[in-house]
Write a protein that holds these residues in place. Sequence first.
Motif, PDB file in Angstrom:
ATOM      1  N   PHE A  55      -2.570  31.251  12.364  1.00 54.95           N
ATOM      2  CA  PHE A  55      -1.601  32.074  11.636  1.00 54.95           C
ATOM      3  C   PHE A  55      -0.577  31.173  10.954  1.00 54.95           C
ATOM      4  CE2 PHE A  55       2.245  34.819  11.607  1.00 54.95           C
ATOM      5  CZ  PHE A  55       1.787  35.683  10.643  1.00 54.95           C
ATOM      6  N   VAL A  56       0.007  30.277  11.716  1.00 58.20           N
ATOM      7  CA  VAL A  56       0.820  29.213  11.119  1.00 58.20           C
ATOM      8  C   VAL A  56       0.129  27.934  11.549  1.00 58.20           C
ATOM      9  CG1 VAL A  56       3.025  28.034  11.129  1.00 58.20           C
ATOM     10  CG2 VAL A  56       2.953  30.506  11.313  1.00 58.20           C
ATOM     11  N   ARG A 103       4.698  22.303  11.087  1.00 58.78           N
ATOM     12  CA  ARG A 103       5.915  22.719  11.772  1.00 58.78           C
ATOM     13  C   ARG A 103       7.118  22.459  10.879  1.00 58.78           C
ATOM     14  NH1 ARG A 103       2.806  25.544  14.277  1.00 58.78           N
ATOM     15  NH2 ARG A 103       1.822  24.770  16.136  1.00 58.78           N
ATOM     16  N   ALA A 104       8.099  23.286  11.006  1.00 63.71           N
ATOM     17  CA  ALA A 104       9.277  23.117  10.162  1.00 63.71           C
ATOM     18  C   ALA A 104      10.452  22.634  11.005  1.00 63.71           C
ATOM     19  CB  ALA A 104       9.608  24.444   9.526  1.00 63.71           C
ATOM     20  N   ILE A 115      13.839  25.992   8.590  1.00 63.93           N
ATOM     21  CA  ILE A 115      13.640  27.313   9.186  1.00 63.93           C
ATOM     22  C   ILE A 115      14.821  28.210   8.830  1.00 63.93           C
ATOM     23  CG2 ILE A 115      13.613  28.538  11.403  1.00 63.93           C
ATOM     24  CD1 ILE A 115      11.733  26.479  12.456  1.00 63.93           C
ATOM     25  N   ASP A 116      16.038  27.666   8.926  1.00 63.15           N
ATOM     26  CA  ASP A 116      17.233  28.466   8.601  1.00 63.15           C
ATOM     27  C   ASP A 116      17.202  28.902   7.132  1.00 63.15           C
ATOM     28  OD1 ASP A 116      18.058  28.183  11.148  1.00 63.15           O
ATOM     29  OD2 ASP A 116      19.484  26.554  10.760  1.00 63.15           O
ATOM     30  N   ARG A 117      16.774  27.992   6.282  1.00 58.17           N
ATOM     31  CA  ARG A 117      16.720  28.320   4.848  1.00 58.17           C
ATOM     32  C   ARG A 117      15.696  29.436   4.598  1.00 58.17           C
ATOM     33  NH1 ARG A 117      14.113  25.685   0.981  1.00 58.17           N
ATOM     34  NH2 ARG A 117      13.511  24.030   2.407  1.00 58.17           N
ATOM     35  N   ILE A 118      14.555  29.335   5.284  1.00 52.97           N
ATOM     36  CA  ILE A 118      13.513  30.352   5.107  1.00 52.97           C
ATOM     37  C   ILE A 118      13.984  31.694   5.673  1.00 52.97           C
ATOM     38  CG2 ILE A 118      11.158  30.981   5.818  1.00 52.97           C
ATOM     39  CD1 ILE A 118      10.537  27.916   5.624  1.00 52.97           C
ATOM     40  N   ALA A 119      14.703  31.622   6.800  1.00 53.42           N
ATOM     41  CA  ALA A 119      15.227  32.860   7.400  1.00 53.42           C
ATOM     42  C   ALA A 119      16.210  33.533   6.447  1.00 53.42           C
ATOM     43  CB  ALA A 119      15.907  32.533   8.728  1.00 53.42           C
ATOM     44  N   MET A 179      16.215  33.299   3.297  1.00 49.47           N
ATOM     45  CA  MET A 179      15.435  33.820   2.169  1.00 49.47           C
ATOM     46  C   MET A 179      14.941  35.242   2.494  1.00 49.47           C
ATOM     47  SD  MET A 179      12.036  32.052   0.552  1.00 49.47           S
ATOM     48  CE  MET A 179      12.440  30.413   0.992  1.00 49.47           C
ATOM     49  N   ILE A 180      14.475  35.416   3.718  1.00 51.56           N
ATOM     50  CA  ILE A 180      13.964  36.739   4.129  1.00 51.56           C
ATOM     51  C   ILE A 180      15.123  37.742   4.186  1.00 51.56           C
ATOM     52  CG2 ILE A 180      12.795  38.041   5.971  1.00 51.56           C
ATOM     53  CD1 ILE A 180      11.377  35.413   6.747  1.00 51.56           C
ATOM     54  N   ALA A 190      16.097  38.834   0.785  1.00 46.51           N
ATOM     55  CA  ALA A 190      15.108  39.769   0.218  1.00 46.51           C
ATOM     56  C   ALA A 190      15.292  41.156   0.817  1.00 46.51           C
ATOM     57  CB  ALA A 190      13.699  39.257   0.479  1.00 46.51           C
ATOM     58  N   ARG A 191      15.585  41.190   2.132  1.00 46.50           N
ATOM     59  CA  ARG A 191      15.755  42.488   2.798  1.00 46.50           C
ATOM     60  C   ARG A 191      17.019  43.191   2.284  1.00 46.50           C
ATOM     61  NH1 ARG A 191      12.990  44.862   6.403  1.00 46.50           N
ATOM     62  NH2 ARG A 191      11.815  43.141   7.258  1.00 46.50           N
ATOM     63  N   ARG A 205      18.526  42.726  -0.504  1.00 45.71           N
ATOM     64  CA  ARG A 205      18.326  43.124  -1.905  1.00 45.71           C
ATOM     65  C   ARG A 205      17.574  44.442  -1.971  1.00 45.71           C
ATOM     66  NH1 ARG A 205      16.493  37.994  -4.303  1.00 45.71           N
ATOM     67  NH2 ARG A 205      14.440  38.734  -3.761  1.00 45.71           N
ATOM     68  N   ARG A 206      16.572  44.547  -1.112  1.00 50.08           N
ATOM     69  CA  ARG A 206      15.752  45.764  -1.122  1.00 50.08           C
ATOM     70  C   ARG A 206      16.554  46.957  -0.626  1.00 50.08           C
ATOM     71  NH1 ARG A 206      10.153  45.563   1.913  1.00 50.08           N
ATOM     72  NH2 ARG A 206      11.454  45.949   3.704  1.00 50.08           N
ATOM     73  N   GLU A 219      -4.941  37.807  10.802  1.00 52.06           N
ATOM     74  CA  GLU A 219      -6.141  37.154  11.352  1.00 52.06           C
ATOM     75  C   GLU A 219      -7.390  37.997  11.082  1.00 52.06           C
ATOM     76  OE1 GLU A 219      -6.135  34.125  12.213  1.00 52.06           O
ATOM     77  OE2 GLU A 219      -3.973  33.960  12.163  1.00 52.06           O
ATOM     78  N   LEU A 258       7.825  33.317  10.363  1.00 51.33           N
ATOM     79  CA  LEU A 258       9.011  32.583  10.797  1.00 51.33           C
ATOM     80  C   LEU A 258       9.105  32.570  12.327  1.00 51.33           C
ATOM     81  CD1 LEU A 258      11.440  31.157   9.533  1.00 51.33           C
ATOM     82  CD2 LEU A 258      12.710  33.274   9.793  1.00 51.33           C
TER      83      LEU A 258
END
Lengths: 129, 321
Positions: free
Chosen positions: A100-101, A106-107, A112-116, A118-119, A122-123, A125-126, B183, B244
């Motif tokens: 899956f990952v 690994r980040a 990871i904080d930057r990606i979090a 980002m999510i 997006a949430r 905004r929606r 998956e 994440l």
Amino acid sequence: MPLPLLGELELAVLRYVWANGTVDAKAIHRDLGAPREITINTVQSTVERLHRKRLLIRERVSHAYQYAPALSREEFRARAVADVAGELRGAEGARVIAAFVELAARADGENIDRIASMIELARSRREGR
Amino acid sequence: MDLVPLAVVVAAAVALAVSAVLGASSRIWRGRLETVEPARRVPWLLALLAAPPVTGGLTLGVALGPCVRAWALGLPDDCFSHGGPTYFFCLLHPAHASHTLWALAALCVLPLVVQGARVSLGLARLRRLAARLRMVASPTDDPEVWLVPGRAAFAMDWPRRGIYLGRDLRLRPALHDAILAHERAHVRRGDLGLRLVAWMLTALHAPGVGTRLEDALDLAIEQACDAEASGAVGDPLVVAEALLAVTRLDAPPPDKWLAAFGPHALEARVRALCDPPWCDGDPRARGRNAVALASLAFAVLVGLDRPLHDAVEAVVALLAN
């Protein structure tokens, strides 16, 4: 050293021996072999293989061998888990499984904080829409 | 028999040239494909991966064209007028392959053999992994899903089709469903087989180009499964959160190179889920363009059969004399 690979019947026999302690091939055949319509010869060769793989120890009592586990269930499990982990890393490196990952991907914390965020962005905004 | 090394060298030289062009134009195709929906990007990338061997084979066929045509029509050209000390690229009068040519051919085949061995080793490892997983996996209500120790989540196609979820992967049900859907998408699409084919094809590319294409294909495959999972759970952001969450379960790697590689793919996937950049044109126009491009390429190759044939003969003369 990794554990030897086991077939389904070998695993079933090993589980039976863990559950029942010291047993002979006849008992294994009665409880495992007969319901599967397997002959006692097959059961005997299976326990013999497990003995050769050093997973069962045996002692001759009268004319028959009595079999007992060489490793406890917990010891076996711990070693099997370590073996799986090793194989998994290699298998993903060889691109033969789809994780899956990616196990190799690994980040670090900052990413990871930057990606979090980002999510989250997006949430929000929606939801604000 | 003497035509074999020559054919191999010709096909390999063309393949290498095509791959080099792909490598030099990687910015262009990357830029174009980035906005293509992942499920449609996968066949494009596979086509690019297969382009060198296909073009090599096609060129070989086309270069043999004049000789085959002459032979089929009984024309007193090529196959019938050969003679003298010069060697020809011909099915009926194959050049005597020099040691240099055989060595070159062996060199061309070597990467394929090495890659074949690596794929075989990978499959043997997979078989071993499947056997080891059977020793520790417990079944679930779903016959395709197994619980295994650890925090990984992965799918396997062969030798037994299955989805393996780590027992320590303790996530809220929505995230769990997203992982499972992702998956399942891998298994349904047969991505593992596809990856093996791609892996094999990288051996027919110039150094570095195949890996670049393969990485792009891996990302496209993952994004395609992310998109399917988004459809299944009804929210792409849940899939992004699952990605994440799974990444967070593991400690940072000791190897900086791995860290540098990982977040890239992860970030690209999350970014695509949060704000998909796909802009699809008219599918009919795309089809028409693809057919036109393929026809043009074929026409150019067929039109070039005589120069190709002559060029190969010139090389043969050089190598054989």
